[in-house]
Design a protein around this motif. Sequence first.
Motif, PDB file in Angstrom:
ATOM      1  N   SER A  96       0.592  -1.289   0.236  1.00 27.15           N
ATOM      2  CA  SER A  96       0.285  -0.091  -0.034  1.00 27.15           C
ATOM      3  C   SER A  96       0.449   1.421  -0.104  1.00 27.15           C
ATOM      4  CB  SER A  96      -1.312  -0.456   1.575  1.00 27.15           C
ATOM      5  OG  SER A  96      -0.111   0.031   2.739  1.00 27.15           O
ATOM      6  N   GLU A  97       2.608   1.422   0.177  1.00 28.29           N
ATOM      7  CA  GLU A  97       3.284   2.043   0.182  1.00 28.29           C
ATOM      8  C   GLU A  97       3.911   2.418  -1.073  1.00 28.29           C
ATOM      9  OE1 GLU A  97       2.972   4.606   2.617  1.00 28.29           O
ATOM     10  OE2 GLU A  97       1.522   3.055   4.165  1.00 28.29           O
ATOM     11  N   LEU A  98       4.153   0.835  -2.026  1.00 24.96           N
ATOM     12  CA  LEU A  98       5.448   1.731  -2.796  1.00 24.96           C
ATOM     13  C   LEU A  98       4.648   0.697  -3.863  1.00 24.96           C
ATOM     14  CD1 LEU A  98       7.681   2.474  -3.135  1.00 24.96           C
ATOM     15  CD2 LEU A  98       8.676   0.324  -3.457  1.00 24.96           C
ATOM     16  N   ALA A  99       4.282   1.534  -5.265  1.00 26.28           N
ATOM     17  CA  ALA A  99       3.500   1.184  -6.374  1.00 26.28           C
ATOM     18  C   ALA A  99       3.636  -0.460  -6.753  1.00 26.28           C
ATOM     19  CB  ALA A  99       2.732   1.786  -7.984  1.00 26.28           C
ATOM     20  N   ASP A 100       5.341   0.030  -7.209  1.00 24.04           N
ATOM     21  CA  ASP A 100       6.372  -0.705  -7.665  1.00 24.04           C
ATOM     22  C   ASP A 100       7.124  -2.700  -7.117  1.00 24.04           C
ATOM     23  OD1 ASP A 100       8.390   0.623  -7.274  1.00 24.04           O
ATOM     24  OD2 ASP A 100       9.435   0.159  -9.021  1.00 24.04           O
ATOM     25  N   SER A 101       6.089  -2.488  -5.857  1.00 26.25           N
ATOM     26  CA  SER A 101       7.463  -3.671  -4.765  1.00 26.25           C
ATOM     27  C   SER A 101       7.081  -5.139  -5.858  1.00 26.25           C
ATOM     28  CB  SER A 101       6.289  -4.073  -3.281  1.00 26.25           C
ATOM     29  OG  SER A 101       7.006  -4.321  -2.692  1.00 26.25           O
ATOM     30  N   LEU A 102       7.905  -5.592  -5.074  1.00 32.90           N
ATOM     31  CA  LEU A 102       8.551  -6.949  -5.692  1.00 32.90           C
ATOM     32  C   LEU A 102       8.940  -7.853  -4.255  1.00 32.90           C
ATOM     33  CD1 LEU A 102      10.810  -6.413  -8.966  1.00 32.90           C
ATOM     34  CD2 LEU A 102       8.181  -6.576  -9.037  1.00 32.90           C
ATOM     35  N   ARG A 103       8.746  -7.043  -3.630  1.00 31.30           N
ATOM     36  CA  ARG A 103       8.782  -7.948  -1.838  1.00 31.30           C
ATOM     37  C   ARG A 103       7.956  -6.574  -0.772  1.00 31.30           C
ATOM     38  NH1 ARG A 103       9.924 -12.902   0.093  1.00 31.30           N
ATOM     39  NH2 ARG A 103      10.660 -12.984   1.744  1.00 31.30           N
ATOM     40  N   THR A 104       7.547  -7.278  -0.121  1.00 30.13           N
ATOM     41  CA  THR A 104       6.229  -6.610   0.515  1.00 30.13           C
ATOM     42  C   THR A 104       6.435  -7.353   1.938  1.00 30.13           C
ATOM     43  OG1 THR A 104       5.196  -5.582  -1.077  1.00 30.13           O
ATOM     44  CG2 THR A 104       4.219  -5.194   1.495  1.00 30.13           C
ATOM     45  N   VAL A 105       7.147  -6.933   3.526  1.00 30.48           N
ATOM     46  CA  VAL A 105       7.206  -7.938   4.779  1.00 30.48           C
ATOM     47  C   VAL A 105       5.843  -6.480   5.437  1.00 30.48           C
ATOM     48  CG1 VAL A 105       8.527  -8.488   6.420  1.00 30.48           C
ATOM     49  CG2 VAL A 105       9.551  -8.210   3.963  1.00 30.48           C
ATOM     50  N   SER A 106       5.018  -8.007   5.557  1.00 28.49           N
ATOM     51  CA  SER A 106       4.480  -7.354   6.235  1.00 28.49           C
ATOM     52  C   SER A 106       4.410  -8.684   8.548  1.00 28.49           C
ATOM     53  CB  SER A 106       2.597  -8.100   6.170  1.00 28.49           C
ATOM     54  OG  SER A 106       2.656  -6.963   4.891  1.00 28.49           O
ATOM     55  N   LEU A 107       4.032  -7.527   8.940  1.00 29.95           N
ATOM     56  CA  LEU A 107       4.562  -8.096  10.548  1.00 29.95           C
ATOM     57  C   LEU A 107       2.427  -8.448  11.545  1.00 29.95           C
ATOM     58  CD1 LEU A 107       6.209  -9.060  12.781  1.00 29.95           C
ATOM     59  CD2 LEU A 107       6.005  -7.160  13.620  1.00 29.95           C
ATOM     60  N   LEU A 108       2.748  -9.223  11.862  1.00 31.57           N
ATOM     61  CA  LEU A 108       1.283  -9.245  12.808  1.00 31.57           C
ATOM     62  C   LEU A 108       1.518 -10.378  14.133  1.00 31.57           C
ATOM     63  CD1 LEU A 108       0.046 -12.575  12.740  1.00 31.57           C
ATOM     64  CD2 LEU A 108      -0.567 -11.316  10.049  1.00 31.57           C
ATOM     65  N   ASN A 109       0.823  -9.900  14.480  1.00 29.31           N
ATOM     66  CA  ASN A 109       0.624 -10.201  16.340  1.00 29.31           C
ATOM     67  C   ASN A 109      -0.886 -11.722  16.348  1.00 29.31           C
ATOM     68  OD1 ASN A 109       1.173 -11.520  18.585  1.00 29.31           O
ATOM     69  ND2 ASN A 109      -0.121  -9.809  19.693  1.00 29.31           N
ATOM     70  N   ALA A 110      -0.232 -12.969  16.548  1.00 24.54           N
ATOM     71  CA  ALA A 110      -1.240 -14.234  16.463  1.00 24.54           C
ATOM     72  C   ALA A 110      -1.148 -14.639  17.429  1.00 24.54           C
ATOM     73  CB  ALA A 110      -0.659 -14.812  15.233  1.00 24.54           C
ATOM     74  N   GLY A 111      -0.719 -14.251  18.412  1.00 24.64           N
ATOM     75  CA  GLY A 111      -0.620 -14.383  19.635  1.00 24.64           C
ATOM     76  C   GLY A 111      -2.247 -13.867  20.597  1.00 24.64           C
ATOM     77  N   GLY A 112      -1.899 -14.010  22.114  1.00 24.96           N
ATOM     78  CA  GLY A 112      -3.484 -14.078  22.865  1.00 24.96           C
ATOM     79  C   GLY A 112      -3.376 -13.251  23.423  1.00 24.96           C
ATOM     80  N   GLY A 113      -2.206 -12.006  23.373  1.00 26.89           N
ATOM     81  CA  GLY A 113      -1.806 -10.774  24.100  1.00 26.89           C
ATOM     82  C   GLY A 113      -1.621 -10.180  23.862  1.00 26.89           C
ATOM     83  N   ARG A 114      -1.398  -8.957  23.706  1.00 31.59           N
ATOM     84  CA  ARG A 114      -0.617  -8.005  22.936  1.00 31.59           C
ATOM     85  C   ARG A 114       0.993  -7.255  22.716  1.00 31.59           C
ATOM     86  NH1 ARG A 114      -0.884  -2.576  27.461  1.00 31.59           N
ATOM     87  NH2 ARG A 114       1.186  -3.127  29.067  1.00 31.59           N
TER      88      ARG A 114
END
Length: 231
Positions: A96-114
């Motif tokens: 969503s930040e770079l139109a011609d991105s060939l590699r986009t890295v995302s991070l999330l928290n899939a656990g039960g706490g913050r």
Amino acid sequence: MGEPQWDQRRISTSGRTLRWPRTLLVCALVDLTWEIVKANLDAGVRDDWPWRLVLLDTSTCAAVVALLAGIIVTRTQLSQTMQPVLSWSGVKGQSSELADSLRTVSLLNAGGGRAVVRSVAYRIQASPTTAVGAAPTSGWVSSATAVGLLAAMGLTRDEDYFMLHLGSGAAVPMTNARKEGMELLALGPKALERLSVLDIRIQVIDVLGDVYERNLQCIRPIPAAARLRAL
């Protein structure tokens, strides 16, 4: 550049919620042992020093031991339930930040706490064919230093790459959906051509004060066999 372990790991525990209760439990156990040994001595011996020393009587000490043991067990169970699970993905495009991105890295928290960010560091290595005005290899460096190293490779922020400035205190989104995660990095064709290695090290703090760390291998050199197959 090898690492013995790339999975998430706990690197420290909160003294306030774990180490102090453990220390107090050891002290209470020592005192309880002292009182039990003293209770089995002759009455005349118990009147002599050092057996006259009393911190807590046996029943009180046993109650304290039971209480502290219960606190530690509850804390351990809560830690397992509320432990954050840092999950990441690297995909082609979808930035969503770079139109011609060939590699986009995302991070999330899939656990039960913050998971609250404690620190973020970067490790960068230029491609052997890249002419740079600074050292092509770095140890773990800050975001500002990483941006400087990329600039020395002729890469322009928000044009050749996007790098989220993830500061201390930021919360990692709690979700199991990759699209709802936090976009950390996006690399265009020029950045992928000039970079050989780019790692991100993230440390977060959970609700109990424990610190967890995970290293993300965002870019790795293409193996020689894969390059030959591509020819």
